[in-house]
Design a protein around this motif. Structure first.
Motif, PDB file in Angstrom:
ATOM      1  N   HIS A   1     -62.471  15.413 -32.161  1.00 23.20           N
ATOM      2  CA  HIS A   1     -63.256  16.435 -31.448  1.00 23.20           C
ATOM      3  C   HIS A   1     -63.787  15.878 -30.126  1.00 23.20           C
TER       4      HIS A   1
ATOM      5  N   ARG B   1     -53.650  23.576 -37.207  1.00 19.53           N
ATOM      6  CA  ARG B   1     -55.022  23.750 -36.738  1.00 19.53           C
ATOM      7  C   ARG B   1     -55.513  22.605 -35.857  1.00 19.53           C
TER       8      ARG B   1
ATOM      9  N   HIS C   1     -55.194  23.791 -32.382  1.00 19.95           N
ATOM     10  CA  HIS C   1     -56.197  24.815 -32.051  1.00 19.95           C
ATOM     11  C   HIS C   1     -57.568  24.168 -31.838  1.00 19.95           C
ATOM     12  N   GLN C   2     -57.928  23.229 -32.700  1.00 19.47           N
ATOM     13  CA  GLN C   2     -59.225  22.561 -32.565  1.00 19.47           C
ATOM     14  C   GLN C   2     -59.283  21.718 -31.298  1.00 19.47           C
TER      15      GLN C   2
ATOM     16  N   ALA D   1     -59.924  24.081 -28.344  1.00 15.74           N
ATOM     17  CA  ALA D   1     -61.162  24.873 -28.326  1.00 15.74           C
ATOM     18  C   ALA D   1     -62.083  24.562 -27.146  1.00 15.74           C
TER      19      ALA D   1
ATOM     20  N   VAL E   1     -60.573  26.124 -24.062  1.00 11.82           N
ATOM     21  CA  VAL E   1     -60.749  27.579 -24.114  1.00 11.82           C
ATOM     22  C   VAL E   1     -62.155  27.944 -23.662  1.00 11.82           C
ATOM     23  N   GLY E   2     -63.144  27.163 -24.102  1.00 16.57           N
ATOM     24  CA  GLY E   2     -64.526  27.457 -23.756  1.00 16.57           C
ATOM     25  C   GLY E   2     -64.812  27.405 -22.273  1.00 16.57           C
TER      26      GLY E   2
ATOM     27  N   GLU F   1     -56.699  32.381 -23.518  1.00 19.77           N
ATOM     28  CA  GLU F   1     -56.379  32.663 -24.911  1.00 19.77           C
ATOM     29  C   GLU F   1     -55.129  31.871 -25.289  1.00 19.77           C
TER      30      GLU F   1
END
Length: 228
Positions: free
Chosen positions: A53, A77, A80-81, A84, A87-88, A93
């Motif tokens: 992360h 995933r 995707h993680q 994130a 994306v923020g 998208e």
């Protein structure tokens, strides 16, 4: 004969080309003997670790100013993680590209591959000597991997378009195959990318692939520990 002065200039994206910033997902949670990760379509699907992360946040800090048009992930995933935080800060998208999911590891899915590597399994040595994933029982052939990686990259090019930059958050084996196809290298020359690393692929209007850089990690050094 005077041909004038010509300065050396930094690289700029050729007219009509597409750049794909290829990111390896952040470090995943640890693999333990006898405790398999859940599977998605037959592939191991761990979460990111705490380091993973943190690597994802470092990636977002690095890439947010790049003028990204499209963001791509795989069905797993950990991509995707990793996406994130980006994306923020960009509002993009993520688009899932199923063709670019990790190499199928057959009987060694769910974390078993990492356990076998740590134990020095002789099949691992054989796999690296032959540079074929399918030395592992039930694993994917080079022909299958090559075909679907080409299809996945072509889909990214189509969805991104010319004169634009995309980010694709992918997996170590797939990144190795992308780089192999771009350079014509031996099969496993580029399978050692670090978690959270960045490589840069340019696709010229002619369709030719150019690998500009591989395994950039300077953005990670001040923020995370060793990759896993």
């Amino acid at each position: 004969m005077d041909y004038g002065a010509h300065e050396q200039r930094p690289f700029s994206l050729p007219e009509g080309a597409t750049e794909i910033i290829v990111v390896r997902h952040g470090a995943a949670e640890i693999a333990l003997p006898g405790a398999r990760f859940p599977l998605v379509d037959g592939r191991g699907d761990p979460n990111l670790s705490e380091d993973g992360h943190e690597q994802a946040r470092a990636i977002a800090d690095l890439l947010a100013p790049e003028g990204i048009k499209q963001l791509f992930v795989t069905p797993l995933r950990r991509t995707h993680q990793t996406a994130a935080p980006l994306v923020g800060v960009t509002g993009l998208e993520p688009v899932v590209v199923e063709e670019l999911a990790e190499v199928r590891l057959g009987e060694w899915e769910g974390g078993e591959y990492r356990v076998r590597v740590a134990k020095g399994d002789p099949i691992v040595r054989q796999m690296f000597q032959q540079e074929r994933w399918d030395v592992i029982p039930g694993a994917e052939s080079p022909e299958s991997l090559s075909r679907r990686v080409r299809e996945g990259v072509e889909r990214i090019i189509e969805l991104t378009g010319p004169d634009a930059v995309a980010v694709a958050i992918l997996h170590g084996g797939v990144i190795g195959e992308v780089c192999r196809q771009a350079t014509g290298s031996r099969p496993f020359a580029f399978v050692h990318s670090d978690n959270g690393s960045v490589s840069r692929l340019v696709i010229r209007p002619s369709g030719r692939w150019l690998l500009r850089s591989f395994n950039e990690v300077s953005h990670l050094s001040a923020r995370t520990g060793p990759s896993g």
